[in-house]
Design an enzyme around this catalytic site. Structure first.
Site, PDB file in Angstrom:
ATOM      1  N   LYS A   1      -4.106  14.910  13.825  1.00 46.41           N
ATOM      2  CA  LYS A   1      -2.792  14.927  13.165  1.00 46.41           C
ATOM      3  C   LYS A   1      -2.099  13.587  13.390  1.00 46.41           C
ATOM      4  O   LYS A   1      -1.870  13.171  14.515  1.00 46.41           O
ATOM      5  CB  LYS A   1      -1.935  16.049  13.728  1.00 46.41           C
ATOM      6  CG  LYS A   1      -0.492  16.068  13.209  1.00 46.41           C
ATOM      7  CD  LYS A   1       0.345  17.121  13.919  1.00 46.41           C
ATOM      8  CE  LYS A   1       1.808  17.039  13.509  1.00 46.41           C
ATOM      9  NZ  LYS A   1       2.661  18.013  14.248  1.00 46.41           N
TER      10      LYS A   1
ATOM     11  N   LYS B   1      14.961  18.862  10.974  1.00 46.58           N
ATOM     12  CA  LYS B   1      15.198  19.028  12.407  1.00 46.58           C
ATOM     13  C   LYS B   1      16.653  18.672  12.690  1.00 46.58           C
ATOM     14  O   LYS B   1      17.060  17.523  12.537  1.00 46.58           O
ATOM     15  CB  LYS B   1      14.268  18.123  13.220  1.00 46.58           C
ATOM     16  CG  LYS B   1      12.802  18.513  13.136  1.00 46.58           C
ATOM     17  CD  LYS B   1      11.951  17.567  13.978  1.00 46.58           C
ATOM     18  CE  LYS B   1      10.480  17.934  13.879  1.00 46.58           C
ATOM     19  NZ  LYS B   1      10.153  19.165  14.602  1.00 46.58           N
TER      20      LYS B   1
ATOM     21  N   ASP C   1       4.610  12.162  16.845  1.00 48.61           N
ATOM     22  CA  ASP C   1       3.872  13.261  16.240  1.00 48.61           C
ATOM     23  C   ASP C   1       2.530  12.802  15.674  1.00 48.61           C
ATOM     24  O   ASP C   1       1.828  13.579  15.035  1.00 48.61           O
ATOM     25  CB  ASP C   1       4.729  13.899  15.138  1.00 48.61           C
ATOM     26  CG  ASP C   1       4.543  15.409  15.050  1.00 48.61           C
ATOM     27  OD1 ASP C   1       3.902  15.982  15.937  1.00 48.61           O
ATOM     28  OD2 ASP C   1       5.049  16.010  14.082  1.00 48.61           O
TER      29      ASP C   1
ATOM     30  N   ARG D   1      -0.296  21.170  10.352  1.00 46.07           N
ATOM     31  CA  ARG D   1      -1.427  21.990   9.896  1.00 46.07           C
ATOM     32  C   ARG D   1      -1.708  21.758   8.409  1.00 46.07           C
ATOM     33  O   ARG D   1      -2.848  21.856   7.966  1.00 46.07           O
ATOM     34  CB  ARG D   1      -1.173  23.467  10.206  1.00 46.07           C
ATOM     35  CG  ARG D   1      -0.050  24.123   9.432  1.00 46.07           C
ATOM     36  CD  ARG D   1       0.530  25.339  10.122  1.00 46.07           C
ATOM     37  NE  ARG D   1       1.322  24.957  11.294  1.00 46.07           N
ATOM     38  CZ  ARG D   1       2.075  25.797  12.001  1.00 46.07           C
ATOM     39  NH1 ARG D   1       2.123  27.063  11.670  1.00 46.07           N
ATOM     40  NH2 ARG D   1       2.752  25.379  13.037  1.00 46.07           N
TER      41      ARG D   1
ATOM     42  N   ASP E   1       8.543  22.231   8.375  1.00 44.29           N
ATOM     43  CA  ASP E   1       8.384  21.580   9.677  1.00 44.29           C
ATOM     44  C   ASP E   1       7.045  21.930  10.317  1.00 44.29           C
ATOM     45  O   ASP E   1       6.747  21.487  11.417  1.00 44.29           O
ATOM     46  CB  ASP E   1       9.544  21.972  10.600  1.00 44.29           C
ATOM     47  CG  ASP E   1       9.702  21.012  11.770  1.00 44.29           C
ATOM     48  OD1 ASP E   1       9.155  19.895  11.697  1.00 44.29           O
ATOM     49  OD2 ASP E   1      10.374  21.377  12.754  1.00 44.29           O
TER      50      ASP E   1
END
Length: 514
Positions: free
Chosen positions: A261, A273, A284, A348, A344
């Protein structure tokens, strides 16, 4: 990368170095050539009782007047003690040496213990303290280094040990560069440029293929395309999928296949967020960053009889008129109708179709093992703490006890993993809730407030990628293991750890070295 050279010596008074960093559990560890330091440390502890539990600077003639940095590990024989005590003591000792003005520290770790990889972990702990962030290096005309050299004291030949440490650290440095850099310095196109430069040399053993262009994503990776949609007209934020391949010499005995990811910044998208929790979301991308780091380590160490295929899913989860929204239904590469529940949960989405593509490749490989690496959920931190990678396997992975192997190897390498599971409730959670969709991408609550919040995303990826058709009941089973590194990727503010590079190196790489 401005890497610090590693050299070994058997002399405590080698003039190459300007201080000695001593890691011991007790003064009884000072035997043989180090016995002269027993009295020095005992005398110091008499005047500073805190020295037995904190890092101290001692000046002594026993090391030619050099500073002695005494960095005690604490006990190493209790139930709660593991090799991280040595790793942490090395990191703390080197930091103290640097603050004392040292540029050429000599690391000494003579302890008797049961940790097989303790020497390697000590060196890696020291090297972690010496990392200089990419932006700092780039901001100066001459790349900045914290030290000129790092020494390792050994009475035996240490060449193999130092070679391994150098290779592992080269990988961790690359992972830190990508994972820790800000969202503009490491936006998807610039990640691609960095990786192409990283493996662009004539002697590189890593081949690269970069997929770009929103139209290509819509065709090949429609779930990733949904995340990329808000950035498709912003040149500097456009997504990239970076494929990496390494094949060592000799007959391939196993194939490791990793999807990482790489969300270079996560605003949360339309489910933005709020409440100040957006800060730090440039991290991230640490899963994909670790994939690049793993390949850099492979490129340096060149293990034989091993093939590794990696994919870095580099996107930015932006908010705007083009962003994807909850309630959309998108058909995945595997033909699965996916209902978006929360924008958010973009990680995935970014990985699933690439995982499907990796699955297609795996069916043609020798003993393939598939993985996803991701800073995927806050729930993983709630469940396992802020230092552990959560490891969970599908049926074939669990039958081979692969998660347990990674846990053992991570413990040995001071990069701990925790065992998690994918169970029927996770599949039930991810199943579609109406006739419209096959699977539900997420609920509308944060993972940290959702029961099994880090496990059901793995079930979602299995279902939406078509991996469910390759479980233990299949004629063509495929081992798949999801690794959530949200907790283990490192503190913010702070330096990324590059997890899970070390654990995977122990499991798949180090035994393939000459």
């Amino acid at each position: 990368m401005a890497e610090v050279p590693l050299v070994s010596t058997s002399s405590l008074t080698d003039e190459t170095f300007d201080c000695v960093v001593l890691l011991i559990s007790s003064v009884e560890d000072c035997t043989g050539p180090l016995a002269v330091l027993k009295t020095v440390i005992n005398d110091y502890v008499k005047v500073d009782s805190g020295a037995s539990s904190s890092v101290s600077v001692i000046v002594t003639s026993e090391v030619c007047g050099m500073r002695l940095i005494y960095s005690p590990t604490g006990p190493l024989n209790r139930d709660e003690d593991d090799v991280r005590r040595i790793y942490d003591a090395a990191e703390a000792g080197i930091k103290r040496a640097l603050s004392a003005g040292s540029k050429k520290p000599l690391l000494v770790s003579p302890m008797a213990h049961s940790f097989a990889d303790a020497d390697l972990c000590a060196i890696l702990g020291a090297l972690h303290a010496l990392y200089v962030p990419l932006e700092i290096r780039e901001a100066t005309p001459i790349p900045k280094k914290k030290a000129d050299v790092l020494g390792w004291w050994s009475i035996n030949d240490a060449s193999s040990l130092l070679r391994r440490a150098s290779g592992l650290e080269a990988g961790r440095n690359a992972a830190r560069d990508i994972g820790g850099s800000d969202p503009e310095r490491m936006a998807p196109p610039r990640v691609s440029e960095y990786v192409e430069a990283l493996f662009g040399g004539e002697d590189s053993s890593v081949s690269i293929e970069v997929i770009e262009g929103h139209e290509n994503f819509v065709r090949e990776y429609p779930l990733l395309a949904a995340v990329d949609r808000a950035c498709r007209d912003v040149e500097r934020h456009k997504g990239r999928v970076i494929w990496l391949t390494y094949q060592g010499s000799g007959e391939v005995k196993e194939t490791v296949m990793i999807v990482g990811k790489g969300v270079c910044y996560d605003t949360g998208g339309a489910d933005i967020k709020a409440g100040g929790v957006m800060a730090g979301m440039h991290r991230d991308k640490c899963g994909a960053a670790a994939v690049a780091g793993f390949f850099k380590m492979l490129d340096v160490l060149k293990p034989s009889e091993l093939k590794v295929v990696g994919a870095m899913c580099m996107v930015r989860n932006s908010v705007g008129s083009e962003c994807y929204v909850a309630d959309e239904i998108i058909t995945s590469r595997a033909g699965c109708r996916v209902r978006v529940g929360n924008t958010d949960a973009e990680g995935r989405m970014a990985m699933t179709d690439v995982l499907c593509h990796m699955k297609e490749k795996a069916l043609l490989e020798i003993k393939p093992k598939l993985f996803t690496w991701a800073t995927l959920t806050g729930h993983a931190i709630i469940a396992h703490g802020s230092k552990y990678s959560a490891v969970m396997g599908n049926g074939p992975s669990c039958m081979a006890e692969l998660p347990e192997q990674l846990i053992r190897d991570g413990r040995d390498m001071a990069e701990p993993c925790a065992l998690s599971t994918i169970v029927r409730e996770d599949y039930t959670f991810a199943k579609g809730k109406s006739e419209y969709e096959d699977v539900l991408q997420c609920n509308n609550q944060p993972s940290s407030r959702t029961p099994r919040g880090h496990q059901f995303p793995a079930a979602f990826m299995i279902l939406a990628s078509g991996l469910k058709q390759h479980g233990k009941d299949s004629a063509k089973p495929l081992s798949y293991t999801h690794v959530d590194v949200a907790g283990s990727s490192g503190p913010f503010p702070g330096i990324p750890t590059a997890a899970p590079v070390l654990a995977f190196a122990k499991t798949f790489v180090l035994h393939h070295l000459d």
